[in-house]
Write a protein that holds these residues in place. Structure first.
Motif: not given
Length: 295
Positions: A49-68
């Motif tokens: 629904n939104y553009t992910v803020p640059n400072n949160n992108r790696s963290y959010l993607w890692a959570l969604v991907m199951g990396i973290l």
């Protein structure tokens, strides 16, 4: 082709909207990330629904991907484990002298080959396949987005897994592309079909879709598309392609060969792609009933 006035108006409206909503969106994301057990469904919805803020992108993607892990208390431990594994792989390929004079994306590709038990006698080029080139292109793009090599490597592997779903769906996605163009710009579709873009023996669209337009769209704009892929939408690549070819339709209609169309589309990154990307996202959201989700 969009006029300069249209572009300025579109851009003004878009950025005005972003400035109004960005603070509240950031607050919402912060709350999601602070939960003791993060809600995966809501994290994906935010990506959609939104553009992910640059400072949160790696963290959010890692959570969604199951990396973290979704459990916040386990994050530091798992992050350390990921870093140790990365360093072990890097040390191994260095000892084997597989990384001399290579670019960073090639080094990470070599590490990936080793982790996948595909590194034979230190030779990373003898049997380079299309899938290898897809992985390298993804890494090359991510290196322009993230500063941490460990994060980049793990996210590249996670994003590559998403692209395997796109690879399976390519025939269907191309059919959906043709159907959408048939509704929105029949003459453009007819010209692209005449040149053979959608023929069974043409892999151009397949490669663009499988890599989610890595190297085609400027990275600063492309991340918004990849946010949607991480959120679970495969079909965003269809909307992006349709908006791209519509935007440069007058140039495409002048081309007389598929090679010319390929060169034209693959130089779009030299232009300002924000209009194309934003229109694709808006079209995706306006046609949510047609959108399919995965992972």
């Amino acid at each position: 082709m969009t006029t300069n006035t249209d572009e300025r108006n579109f851009r003004s409206i878009y950025y005005e909207k972003c400035q109004i909503n960005s603070v509240e969106e950031q607050k919402s994301l912060n709350k999601l990330l602070q939960d003791d057990i993060r809600n995966l469904s809501k994290l994906k919805q935010f990506c959609m629904n939104y553009t992910v803020p640059n400072n949160n992108r790696s963290y959010l993607w890692a959570l969604v991907m199951g990396i973290l892990p979704l459990h916040k208390a386990s994050t530091s431990y798992i992050r350390d484990q990921r870093r140790e594994m990365y360093e072990d792989l890097l040390r191994a390929v260095t000892v084997l002298r597989c990384t001399d004079h290579k670019k960073k994306e090639q080094v990470m590709h070599t590490m990936w080959l080793m982790e996948s038990n595909r590194l034979w006698h230190g030779n990373t080029t003898a049997s380079l396949q299309a899938d290898d080139m897809h992985f390298i292109e993804i890494v090359r793009t991510l290196l322009q987005i993230f500063n941490d090599d460990v994060e980049t490597y793990w996210i590249a592997k996670g994003f590559y897994k998403y692209t395997r779903e796109l690879k399976k769906e390519c025939v269907k996605l191309k059919e959906q592309t043709q159907n959408m163009l048939k509704r929105e710009d029949l003459s453009l579709l007819n010209h692209l079909e005449l040149l053979g873009l959608f023929d069974a023996n043409s892999t151009l669209v397949d490669n663009w879709y499988i890599t989610c337009f890595a190297g085609i769209i400027c990275t600063t704009d492309l991340v918004k598309i990849w946010d949607k892929v991480c959120g679970g939408s495969r079909k965003i690549v269809v909307f992006l392609f349709v908006e791209l070819v519509k935007d440069i339709r007058s140039l495409i209609l002048k081309q007389t060969s598929l090679a010319d169309v390929k060169r034209l589309i693959e130089t779009v990154k030299d232009l300002d792609g924000v209009i194309i990307v934003n229109k694709a996202i808006k079209s995706l959201q306006n046609n949510s009933s047609e959108v399919e989700y995965t992972h």
